[in-house]
Each structure stands twice: as structure tokens, then as C-alpha cells.
Design a protein around this motif. Structure first.
Motif, PDB file in Angstrom:
ATOM      1  N   UNK A   1       0.873  -1.175   0.000  1.00  0.00           N
ATOM      2  CA  UNK A   1       0.000   0.000   0.000  1.00  0.00           C
ATOM      3  C   UNK A   1       0.907   1.220   0.000  1.00  0.00           C
ATOM      4  N   UNK A   2       1.117   1.792  -1.173  1.00  0.00           N
ATOM      5  CA  UNK A   2       1.983   2.947  -1.342  1.00  0.00           C
ATOM      6  C   UNK A   2       1.208   4.238  -1.547  1.00  0.00           C
ATOM      7  N   UNK A   3      -0.105   4.122  -1.710  1.00  0.00           N
ATOM      8  CA  UNK A   3      -0.948   5.290  -1.944  1.00  0.00           C
ATOM      9  C   UNK A   3      -2.398   4.901  -1.670  1.00  0.00           C
ATOM     10  N   UNK A   4      -3.268   5.898  -1.603  1.00  0.00           N
ATOM     11  CA  UNK A   4      -4.693   5.638  -1.371  1.00  0.00           C
ATOM     12  C   UNK A   4      -5.265   4.710  -2.436  1.00  0.00           C
ATOM     13  N   UNK A   5      -4.771   4.831  -3.665  1.00  0.00           N
ATOM     14  CA  UNK A   5      -5.292   3.987  -4.748  1.00  0.00           C
ATOM     15  C   UNK A   5      -5.013   2.509  -4.503  1.00  0.00           C
ATOM     16  N   UNK A   6      -3.913   2.198  -3.830  1.00  0.00           N
ATOM     17  CA  UNK A   6      -3.614   0.800  -3.516  1.00  0.00           C
ATOM     18  C   UNK A   6      -4.577   0.254  -2.467  1.00  0.00           C
ATOM     19  N   UNK A   7      -4.893   1.071  -1.469  1.00  0.00           N
ATOM     20  CA  UNK A   7      -5.892   0.659  -0.483  1.00  0.00           C
ATOM     21  C   UNK A   7      -7.246   0.446  -1.163  1.00  0.00           C
TER      22      UNK A   7
ATOM     23  N   UNK B   1      -7.713  -0.431  -4.222  1.00  0.00           N
ATOM     24  CA  UNK B   1      -7.624  -1.691  -4.982  1.00  0.00           C
ATOM     25  C   UNK B   1      -7.810  -2.893  -4.063  1.00  0.00           C
ATOM     26  N   UNK B   2      -7.176  -2.866  -2.893  1.00  0.00           N
ATOM     27  CA  UNK B   2      -7.293  -3.985  -1.958  1.00  0.00           C
ATOM     28  C   UNK B   2      -8.743  -4.165  -1.525  1.00  0.00           C
ATOM     29  N   UNK B   3      -9.419  -3.048  -1.258  1.00  0.00           N
ATOM     30  CA  UNK B   3     -10.831  -3.118  -0.840  1.00  0.00           C
ATOM     31  C   UNK B   3     -11.742  -3.542  -1.986  1.00  0.00           C
ATOM     32  N   UNK B   4     -11.404  -3.163  -3.193  1.00  0.00           N
ATOM     33  CA  UNK B   4     -12.224  -3.513  -4.350  1.00  0.00           C
ATOM     34  C   UNK B   4     -12.082  -4.996  -4.689  1.00  0.00           C
ATOM     35  N   UNK B   5     -10.863  -5.501  -4.597  1.00  0.00           N
ATOM     36  CA  UNK B   5     -10.630  -6.920  -4.916  1.00  0.00           C
ATOM     37  C   UNK B   5     -11.155  -7.844  -3.815  1.00  0.00           C
ATOM     38  N   UNK B   6     -11.050  -7.408  -2.560  1.00  0.00           N
ATOM     39  CA  UNK B   6     -11.402  -8.264  -1.427  1.00  0.00           C
ATOM     40  C   UNK B   6     -12.281  -7.494  -0.432  1.00  0.00           C
ATOM     41  N   UNK B   7     -13.489  -7.122  -0.831  1.00  0.00           N
ATOM     42  CA  UNK B   7     -14.294  -6.269   0.050  1.00  0.00           C
ATOM     43  C   UNK B   7     -15.081  -7.056   1.099  1.00  0.00           C
ATOM     44  N   UNK B   8     -15.256  -6.425   2.231  1.00  0.00           N
ATOM     45  CA  UNK B   8     -16.202  -6.930   3.218  1.00  0.00           C
ATOM     46  C   UNK B   8     -16.926  -5.718   3.784  1.00  0.00           C
ATOM     47  N   UNK B   9     -18.253  -5.796   3.843  1.00  0.00           N
ATOM     48  CA  UNK B   9     -19.023  -4.615   4.273  1.00  0.00           C
ATOM     49  C   UNK B   9     -18.959  -4.433   5.783  1.00  0.00           C
ATOM     50  N   UNK B  10     -18.742  -3.169   6.182  1.00  0.00           N
ATOM     51  CA  UNK B  10     -18.645  -2.840   7.608  1.00  0.00           C
ATOM     52  C   UNK B  10     -19.433  -1.570   7.926  1.00  0.00           C
ATOM     53  N   UNK B  11     -20.437  -1.263   7.103  1.00  0.00           N
ATOM     54  CA  UNK B  11     -21.158  -0.004   7.247  1.00  0.00           C
ATOM     55  C   UNK B  11     -21.759   0.176   8.634  1.00  0.00           C
ATOM     56  N   UNK B  12     -22.495  -0.801   9.100  1.00  0.00           N
ATOM     57  CA  UNK B  12     -23.203  -0.641  10.370  1.00  0.00           C
ATOM     58  C   UNK B  12     -22.253  -0.536  11.551  1.00  0.00           C
ATOM     59  N   UNK B  13     -21.146  -1.270  11.521  1.00  0.00           N
ATOM     60  CA  UNK B  13     -20.228  -1.280  12.664  1.00  0.00           C
ATOM     61  C   UNK B  13     -19.247  -0.118  12.660  1.00  0.00           C
ATOM     62  N   UNK B  14     -18.952   0.447  11.469  1.00  0.00           N
ATOM     63  CA  UNK B  14     -17.993   1.559  11.380  1.00  0.00           C
ATOM     64  C   UNK B  14     -18.665   2.909  11.161  1.00  0.00           C
ATOM     65  N   UNK B  15     -19.935   2.906  10.811  1.00  0.00           N
ATOM     66  CA  UNK B  15     -20.620   4.119  10.358  1.00  0.00           C
ATOM     67  C   UNK B  15     -20.381   5.314  11.275  1.00  0.00           C
ATOM     68  N   UNK B  16     -20.611   5.141  12.554  1.00  0.00           N
ATOM     69  CA  UNK B  16     -20.618   6.288  13.465  1.00  0.00           C
ATOM     70  C   UNK B  16     -19.207   6.825  13.715  1.00  0.00           C
ATOM     71  N   UNK B  17     -18.250   5.925  13.924  1.00  0.00           N
ATOM     72  CA  UNK B  17     -16.873   6.360  14.133  1.00  0.00           C
ATOM     73  C   UNK B  17     -16.300   7.017  12.891  1.00  0.00           C
TER      74      UNK B  17
END
Length: 387
Positions: free
Chosen positions: A278-284, A286-302
């Protein structure tokens, strides 16, 4: 995934580093008899106090009365425009850039990492550094870090920060265990495989529970596991930068507890690992796009509080990542330019690099090991020393 060539002022932690560095240089110059240093340092503190979402008590400075008695007086509120003007005046002095050296840069980096908080709003100093006026005024400092001569913003060319953009140093990785804690590599041969396999289901279970128990209003007062690292069961390592003499992991700690003792183990890489860099935001992204897991409800507020964004959130599914990579490494440059920001990942979703410290490598497989016998280190004022 190449080297980062953007200014550190692009990201919250990079802006904070630049402003912290400026404050350290200002205080040093004041102690050396340069009055502009005190004016700038006190103005930064004053303006940051008034921009803080929870400023607490009224900001006071010490003033001397005619009779020599010190008295607490309220200082006039400094605007970002006023602070920016003082920054430009201060950085124009030739002695400022000559005062820039590895130790003061390291101390500013420590302050930036220590002040990261992804479970609430950015503090006043982060807010001040994010204003257009102050960010623009910090450009000479950013350029000086990058090039040593204020002519370039390429982090890769820096003499002071040459390691910030480098990939993982497989020949020199060290694990830090705080206050006698056990090595996480001790789990590699026994439980790491199970930990990796169970990770996704654990996150999905937390998400299901959060969906049923928490409000969808991002301003509601809920908080949870705000980090986007693999978690506490995974081994993590860092390098020893030139001139530091000790691992990054001893110095750059997010959400630390003020530890003063640590065990350090030099890690052995047992085979050629597949490392996602992870050398830049675009790499992060890419990692999230290739291997995503949803965390909306647990991370939303923070993550709403720290970024101001309301919407769908994802992070990397490290169980899936482990099927393709042995480790994930976050460069220091990527940390400075991207950590704490909402990073778009496509399909209306975003993610946050949160809880990662600079130069950390998380190990997902048994590609590395650590010895049983560690070397002890102890924190003394301003330094880490072998015990």
C-alpha cells in the motif's frame, strides 16, 4: 504500485506532521533567542484550541506584569489567516530550514501518529492544518522534508525521509511486544491459520449485530472497533530506519498507552513472501475492491465522525487477502497521505485506513517467524535504549 510523489499535505497525518514539525522548530528557535518562534508557537496553540470541537477550558498564556509577576491572561483568538501569515514569515528565515534534521522530524512524526483518533472528530490542530490558508503556508516545510532544498515534493527523493516510500524491508523486520507481552509469531504454527480463517465470519457477525442494534443515523452516539487492520491476533512488524537505531514500531504508535518497556524480536522471513504494498490511497482502494467486506453498520458512526462522510463502508477481507498474499505492508508515505481520509472504492462505497501505523507489515501466513528470546528496550526521555 509505485513510489508516492505527492505532497504529504494531501493527508491529515501528513499535514499534522508538517505543523508539528513547524511548532518544534519554532520552540527551538525561541529557546535560541528568536522571538518569532514564540509568537508562532503560541499562535498555533491558540488557533487550534479555538477550532477544537471539544476545547475544554479557556486558552490561557503566561504574561509578565510590570513588576515581574507572571499572570494568566487570555490571548486574542488567532485566525487561520493570521497563523498562515506567521508561518510564511517564520519559514522565510534561512535558519529554519537549516534546523531541519532527522531527530526533530522523527519527533514530529511521533506527535502526528500519537494524535490520530478515528473514533471522534479531528482535534483543533488537525482542523487548523486542514484549512486552505495554513495548508498552503506549510508548503515550504513539506518541500524541505521531501527534498532537503525546498525544490521538490517527491517523497522518494528525500534525504530525511528516503525510507517513507520504500517497500517492506524483508531483510530487516522487527516485532515489538509491549510490557512483556507475548510474540504474536508464537501463534503462527498453532492458531494463525484458524485466526485468518475465522476473521471474515467474525466481522460479518459483528456487522449483522450492528445492523439490528444500532441506528442508521451517523450522528448517533455509537462506537465500535474503528480500526481497519487485520486485528490483534495477527503478527505485525516494522523496519529500523536509517539514523533511528531502533524499530519504527517503538516510536510510531496509534492509540498507544504510554508504554515504557518493550520486547523486540528480529523476524526471519522463511520463504519469498507475496506482499501487497500500500503505497498510496489507490492501492488501499484496490485492496478493498478486490477483497471487500461490508462494515457499514459497525464503522458508520466512528468513521462519520472522523471523515464527515455518510454512506456505505467496506474494508479488506483479510481472509480472502490471505489466499493471494502472505502479508500487507503500509508505507509511511501512504500513511501520511491517506490515513484517516475517506477513500472511494467504487459502487458508492468508501473505506478508511485506520489503526494502521506507518511502515507496518501485517503477516497473514507462516512466511515469517520470530525467535523465542527477545531483546528488551526501555524508554528514557526522548529515546529508546536497549535494556
Amino acid at each position: 504500485m509505485g513510489r508516492v510523489t505527492v505532497s504529504i499535505l494531501k493527508g491529515p497525518r501528513g499535514r499534522r506532521l508538517a505543523l508539528e514539525l513547524l511548532g518544534l522548530l519554532a520552540r527551538d528557535s525561541f529557546e535560541a533567542g528568536e522571538s518569532r518562534g514564540w509568537s508562532l508557537a503560541s499562535s498555533i496553540m491558540n488557533a487550534a484550541h479555538h477550532l477544537d470541537p471539544s476545547p475544554g477550558s479557556r486558552y490561557l498564556v503566561r504574561g509578565a506584569e510590570a513588576g515581574g509577576e507572571a499572570d494568566a491572561v487570555a490571548e486574542p483568538v488567532r485566525s487561520p489567516e493570521g497563523v498562515a501569515a506567521l508561518i510564511r514569515e517564520f519559514t522565510a528565515a534561512p535558519f529554519v530550514m537549516r534546523s531541519l534534521h532527522e531527530t526533530v522530524l522523527r519527533d514530529a512524526f511521533v506527535a502526528s501518529v500519537d494524535s490520530a483518533r478515528y473514533w471522534q472528530e479531528p482535534d483543533g490542530t488537525d482542523a487548523l492544518a486542514a484549512t486552505d490558508e495554513v495548508r498552503d503556508a506549510l508548503t515550504p516545510i513539506s518541500d524541505a522534508i521531501a527534498s532537503g532544498d525546498s525544490t521538490s515534493s517527491d517523497l522518494a527523493s528525500s534525504r530525511l525521509a528516503s525510507w517513507w516510500s520504500e517497500p517492506v524491508d524483508l531483510a530487516g523486520q522487527f516485532e515489538v511486544a509491549w510490557e512483556g507481552g507475548a510474540s504474536r509469531f508464537a501463534q503462527v504454527s498453532t492458531t494463525l491459520t484458524q485466526t485468518v480463517a475465522a476473521w471474515s465470519e467474525k466481522i460479518r457477525s459483528i456487522e449483522r449485530r450492528a445492523q439490528s442494534e444500532r441506528s442508521s443515523d451517523p450522528t448517533a452516539r455509537f462506537s465500535s472497533d474503528w480500526w481497519s487492520t487485520p486485528g490483534f491476533g495477527f503478527p505485525v512488524t516494522t523496519r529500523v530506519p536509517p539514523a533511528w537505531g531502533s524499530p519504527v514500531g517503538l516510536w510510531l504508535v496509534e492509540d498507544g498507552l504510554g508504554w515504557s518497556e518493550a520486547d523486540v524480536r528480529r523476524v526471519t522471513v522463511t520463504r519469498s513472501p507475496r506482499v501487497f504494498e500500500i503505497a498510496a490511497a489507490s492501492d488501499w482502494a484496490e485492496l478493498c475492491t478486490r477483497f471487500p467486506i461490508e462494515v457499514t453498520a459497525q464503522k458508520r458512526h466512528d468513521w462519520y465522525r472522523t471523515t464527515g462522510r455518510d454512506g456505505a463502508w467496506v474494508m479488506p477481507d483479510y481472509t480472502a487477502v490471505a489466499e493471494h498474499y502472505d502479508a500487507v505492508h503500509l508505507t509511511a508515505a501512504a500513511y501520511l497521505t491517506a490515513a484517516g481520509d475517506a477513500i472511494p472504492v467504487g459502487d458508492g462505497a468508501a473505506s478508511v485506513i485506520a489503526g494502521w501505523a506507518p511502515d507496518e507489515t501485517y503477516w497473514l501466513t507462516d512466511a515469517a517467524t520470530a525467535p523465542r528470546d527477545p531483546a528488551g528496550w526501555t524508554r528514557s526521555p526522548g529515546e529508546w535504549l536497549p535494556s
